[in-house]
Design a protein around this motif. Structure first.
Motif, PDB file in Angstrom:
ATOM      1  N   UNK A  44       0.529  -0.981   0.015  1.00 37.68           N
ATOM      2  CA  UNK A  44      -0.507   0.806   0.086  1.00 37.68           C
ATOM      3  C   UNK A  44       0.682   0.829   0.410  1.00 37.68           C
ATOM      4  N   UNK A  45       2.408   1.313   0.680  1.00 38.29           N
ATOM      5  CA  UNK A  45       2.187   2.649   0.844  1.00 38.29           C
ATOM      6  C   UNK A  45       3.649   3.278  -0.198  1.00 38.29           C
ATOM      7  N   UNK A  46       3.627   2.173  -1.604  1.00 35.63           N
ATOM      8  CA  UNK A  46       4.108   2.183  -3.230  1.00 35.63           C
ATOM      9  C   UNK A  46       2.507   2.868  -4.085  1.00 35.63           C
ATOM     10  N   UNK A  47       2.153   2.706  -3.735  1.00 38.98           N
ATOM     11  CA  UNK A  47       1.109   2.799  -4.245  1.00 38.98           C
ATOM     12  C   UNK A  47       0.584   4.362  -5.327  1.00 38.98           C
ATOM     13  N   UNK A  57      -7.162  -4.304  -2.579  1.00 41.29           N
ATOM     14  CA  UNK A  57      -6.257  -4.652  -2.044  1.00 41.29           C
ATOM     15  C   UNK A  57      -5.547  -5.774  -1.706  1.00 41.29           C
ATOM     16  N   UNK A  58      -6.452  -6.486  -1.246  1.00 39.71           N
ATOM     17  CA  UNK A  58      -6.251  -7.706  -0.888  1.00 39.71           C
ATOM     18  C   UNK A  58      -5.492  -8.807  -1.854  1.00 39.71           C
ATOM     19  N   UNK A  59      -6.390  -8.131  -2.887  1.00 44.47           N
ATOM     20  CA  UNK A  59      -6.026  -9.162  -4.437  1.00 44.47           C
ATOM     21  C   UNK A  59      -4.240  -8.469  -4.903  1.00 44.47           C
ATOM     22  N   UNK A  60      -4.490  -7.715  -4.513  1.00 49.04           N
ATOM     23  CA  UNK A  60      -3.010  -6.848  -5.215  1.00 49.04           C
ATOM     24  C   UNK A  60      -1.970  -7.380  -3.889  1.00 49.04           C
ATOM     25  N   UNK A  80       3.675  -2.685  -8.422  1.00 50.25           N
ATOM     26  CA  UNK A  80       3.017  -2.782  -7.566  1.00 50.25           C
ATOM     27  C   UNK A  80       1.660  -1.130  -8.033  1.00 50.25           C
ATOM     28  N   UNK A  81       2.149  -0.650  -8.573  1.00 55.34           N
ATOM     29  CA  UNK A  81       0.528   0.365  -9.441  1.00 55.34           C
ATOM     30  C   UNK A  81       0.762  -0.268 -10.313  1.00 55.34           C
ATOM     31  N   UNK A  82       1.656  -1.264 -11.399  1.00 57.94           N
ATOM     32  CA  UNK A  82       1.681  -1.778 -12.889  1.00 57.94           C
ATOM     33  C   UNK A  82      -0.536  -2.480 -12.314  1.00 57.94           C
ATOM     34  N   UNK A  83       0.193  -3.612 -11.511  1.00 59.10           N
ATOM     35  CA  UNK A  83      -0.822  -4.588 -10.665  1.00 59.10           C
ATOM     36  C   UNK A  83      -2.032  -3.858  -9.908  1.00 59.10           C
ATOM     37  N   UNK A  84      -1.900  -3.459  -9.386  1.00 59.89           N
ATOM     38  CA  UNK A  84      -3.309  -2.684  -8.782  1.00 59.89           C
ATOM     39  C   UNK A  84      -3.832  -1.423 -10.697  1.00 59.89           C
ATOM     40  N   UNK A  85      -3.568  -1.180 -11.089  1.00 58.39           N
ATOM     41  CA  UNK A  85      -4.654  -0.847 -12.152  1.00 58.39           C
ATOM     42  C   UNK A  85      -4.980  -2.432 -12.857  1.00 58.39           C
ATOM     43  N   UNK A  86      -4.238  -2.878 -13.550  1.00 54.98           N
ATOM     44  CA  UNK A  86      -4.957  -4.143 -13.891  1.00 54.98           C
ATOM     45  C   UNK A  86      -6.113  -5.104 -12.880  1.00 54.98           C
ATOM     46  N   UNK A  87      -6.098  -4.808 -12.196  1.00 60.03           N
ATOM     47  CA  UNK A  87      -6.907  -5.045 -10.922  1.00 60.03           C
ATOM     48  C   UNK A  87      -8.040  -4.454 -11.325  1.00 60.03           C
ATOM     49  N   UNK A  88      -7.765  -3.405 -11.644  1.00 60.11           N
ATOM     50  CA  UNK A  88      -9.351  -2.360 -12.306  1.00 60.11           C
ATOM     51  C   UNK A  88     -10.309  -2.516 -13.176  1.00 60.11           C
ATOM     52  N   UNK A  89      -9.158  -3.657 -14.660  1.00 60.74           N
ATOM     53  CA  UNK A  89      -9.922  -3.567 -15.472  1.00 60.74           C
ATOM     54  C   UNK A  89      -9.951  -5.700 -15.970  1.00 60.74           C
ATOM     55  N   UNK A  90      -9.325  -6.604 -14.813  1.00 57.19           N
ATOM     56  CA  UNK A  90      -9.713  -7.832 -14.852  1.00 57.19           C
ATOM     57  C   UNK A  90     -10.023  -8.838 -13.412  1.00 57.19           C
ATOM     58  N   UNK A  91     -10.328  -9.964 -14.206  1.00 53.56           N
ATOM     59  CA  UNK A  91      -9.612 -10.918 -12.840  1.00 53.56           C
ATOM     60  C   UNK A  91      -8.604 -10.965 -12.114  1.00 53.56           C
ATOM     61  N   UNK A  92      -8.849 -11.602 -10.885  1.00 58.94           N
ATOM     62  CA  UNK A  92      -7.581 -11.542  -9.957  1.00 58.94           C
ATOM     63  C   UNK A  92      -6.729 -12.619 -11.053  1.00 58.94           C
ATOM     64  N   UNK A  93      -7.207 -13.779 -11.540  1.00 58.58           N
ATOM     65  CA  UNK A  93      -6.018 -14.660 -11.720  1.00 58.58           C
ATOM     66  C   UNK A  93      -5.513 -14.010 -13.441  1.00 58.58           C
TER      67      UNK A  93
END
Length: 116
Positions: A44-47, A57-60, A80-93
């Protein structure tokens, strides 16, 4: 939906392949460690900007933890920021698989003698 399909197509992935890969990875991880990682929220601090809810956040933390198990990550705030963006558009897996493919292609690029 188009962005999600573009990412999957770019890395030759399908939702089914991603789910199998993700489930396989979960079978090989210590669930107690994963739960601690999810609770500690070390990413979270790196977001730089956070649009994720608590589940996001749990999925991140799950994706970062699983990727770290595959290949030890010492420091990569952009990931970390890239993963956070991807989680906004696609499922966890799917996020996990795309992030994994991004790391693999980055490693290939960095080890290619033509890029040195």
């Amino acid at each position: 939906v188009l962005r999600r399909k573009a990412w999957l197509k770019h890395y030759d992935l399908t939702p089914e392949k991603c789910q199998l890969n993700y489930n396989s990875m979960l079978e090989n991880v210590n669930m107690e460690e994963l739960e601690i990682a999810q609770e500690d929220r070390l990413s979270k601090p790196f977001l730089h900007t956070n649009f994720l809810n608590d589940q996001g956040l749990q999925n991140l933390e799950t994706v970062v933890h699983l990727l770290n198990k595959l290949k030890h990550i010492e420091y990569s705030p952009i990931l970390i920021n890239t993963i956070a963006l991807l989680l906004m558009y696609m499922p966890l897996a799917e996020t996990f698989c795309v992030a994994q493919k991004m790391m693999e292609s980055s490693a290939k690029l960095l080890s290619d003698p033509k890029t040195k």
